[in-house]
Design a protein around this motif. Structure first.
Motif, PDB file in Angstrom:
ATOM      1  N   TYR A  97       0.819  -1.215   0.000  1.00 24.65           N
ATOM      2  CA  TYR A  97       0.000   0.000   0.000  1.00 24.65           C
ATOM      3  C   TYR A  97       0.850   1.262   0.000  1.00 24.65           C
ATOM      4  O   TYR A  97       0.423   2.290  -0.524  1.00 24.65           O
ATOM      5  N   TYR A  98       2.075   1.208   0.531  1.00 20.38           N
ATOM      6  CA  TYR A  98       2.975   2.353   0.367  1.00 20.38           C
ATOM      7  C   TYR A  98       3.205   2.621  -1.119  1.00 20.38           C
ATOM      8  O   TYR A  98       3.186   3.767  -1.571  1.00 20.38           O
ATOM      9  N   GLY A  99       3.455   1.554  -1.889  1.00 24.76           N
ATOM     10  CA  GLY A  99       3.685   1.715  -3.323  1.00 24.76           C
ATOM     11  C   GLY A  99       2.492   2.316  -4.030  1.00 24.76           C
ATOM     12  O   GLY A  99       2.635   3.201  -4.884  1.00 24.76           O
ATOM     13  N   CYS A 100       1.299   1.859  -3.648  1.00 23.53           N
ATOM     14  CA  CYS A 100       0.082   2.400  -4.260  1.00 23.53           C
ATOM     15  C   CYS A 100      -0.105   3.870  -3.884  1.00 23.53           C
ATOM     16  O   CYS A 100      -0.422   4.710  -4.736  1.00 23.53           O
ATOM     17  N   LEU A 101       0.069   4.186  -2.613  1.00 24.99           N
ATOM     18  CA  LEU A 101      -0.113   5.568  -2.166  1.00 24.99           C
ATOM     19  C   LEU A 101       0.934   6.497  -2.783  1.00 24.99           C
ATOM     20  O   LEU A 101       0.654   7.668  -3.066  1.00 24.99           O
ATOM     21  N   PHE A 102       2.136   5.979  -3.014  1.00 21.47           N
ATOM     22  CA  PHE A 102       3.197   6.811  -3.564  1.00 21.47           C
ATOM     23  C   PHE A 102       3.026   7.030  -5.063  1.00 21.47           C
ATOM     24  O   PHE A 102       3.226   8.141  -5.561  1.00 21.47           O
ATOM     25  N   TYR A 103       2.616   5.973  -5.787  1.00 17.56           N
ATOM     26  CA  TYR A 103       2.560   6.068  -7.247  1.00 17.56           C
ATOM     27  C   TYR A 103       1.153   6.227  -7.814  1.00 17.56           C
ATOM     28  O   TYR A 103       1.010   6.471  -9.004  1.00 17.56           O
TER      29      TYR A 103
END
Length: 218
Positions: free
Chosen positions: A205-211
Motif C-alpha cells: 500500500y505504500y507503493g500504491c499511495l506513492f505512485y
C-alpha cells in the motif's frame, strides 16, 4: 523515491480511492485526500501529547482505514510503529508497552477496547478528538538502527515469531522495485487481503499511495 515524501505524494493523487471491503461484503470508500487530511489531524493530536520523532507507537488491530491513518501519521512524524499481529502475542497489553518501550499502544475497537477501562498508554485506534487521553508512557528512547521506521514480527519458515527492524531506505528500495515490476497506471487498483501487520502488505500500500493506483482491502 524518498519515503519521507509519502504524505506529499498521497496528496498529489488526491482523487484516487481507498475501498474497504467489510466482512458482510459491503464496502466503504475514502479518497487519498481524506487519508492525507486525517493523517495530518492525527499528527497534530499526537504532537499535542508531546509525541516526537523516534518514539515508538504500537498498533494492534485488524485491517482498517484507521490503521492506515495511524501508519501514515507516524511516518510523517518520524515515529516508529510497532506492528503487532492480532492473536500472536500472549503478553497483556500492559506488558507490550513495557517490553517494547511504547509511548502509546493503539488498539482497534474490534478487539474489545473499552474506553471505560482505559489503562495508561493504551488508546483507541478509532480516533475521537473529544476523548480524554492519558499522557503517553515515558521511556528513554531505545537504541535502534538508523532510519528505522517500523518494528514488525514474522515467523518466517521457523514457526517461531521473531522481531524485524524495517528501515526507511529498505522500504524505499522495495517500493521502487514493486513499481518497476507492475508498471502502475492511474486506473489500476491493488487488492490487499492479508494483515497490515505483515510488512509485505504495508509495502504494497505504500507503493500504491506513492505512485497512485487505488487500494482495495478487507
Amino acid at each position: 523515491m524518498q519515503f519521507n515524501q509519502l504524505l506529499a505524494r498521497i496528496k498529489s493523487h488526491a482523487e484516487q480511492i481507498i475501498t474497504i471491503v467489510k466482512p458482510d461484503g459491503s464496502t466503504s470508500t475514502h479518497t487519498f485526500a481524506r487519508l492525507a487530511a486525517d493523517a495530518e489531524a492525527l499528527t497534530e493530536l499526537l504532537h499535542a501529547k508531546n509525541i516526537s520523532r523516534g518514539m515508538r507507537i504500537g498498533l494492534l488491530g485488524e485491517n482498517s482505514y484507521e490503521w492506515l491513518v495511524w501508519d501514515i501519521a507516524l511516518i510523517n512524524m518520524g515515529c516508529i510503529s510497532v506492528a503487532f499481529p492480532v492473536d500472536s502475542f500472549k503478553d497483556t497489553e500492559e506488558n507490550l508497552i513495557d517490553k517494547y518501550q511504547l509511548s502509546y499502544l493503539a488498539i482497534s475497537d474490534e478487539l474489545g477496547f473499552n474506553t471505560s477501562e482505559t489503562l495508561r498508554g493504551i488508546i483507541p485506534m478509532e480516533i475521537d478528538s473529544t476523548q480524554e487521553w492519558f499522557e503517553p508512557e515515558t521511556h528513554t528512547l531505545p537504541a535502534q538502527a538508523p532510519e528505522t521506521h517500523s518494528l514488525v514480527f514474522s515467523s518466517g519458515t521457523t514457526g517461531r515469531l521473531k522481531g524485524l527492524t524495517i528501515s526507511a531506505a529498505g522500504t524505499e528500495n522495495l517500493i521502487s522495485l514493486f513499481h518497476e515490476a507492475f508498471a502502475f497506471k492511474p486506473d489500476d487498483s491493488h487488492l490487499i487481503f492479508l494483515p497490515f501487520s505483515g510488512y509485505q502488505q504495508r509495502m504494497v500500500y505504500y507503493g500504491c499511495l506513492f505512485y497512485g493506483p487505488g487500494v482495495i482491502f478487507g
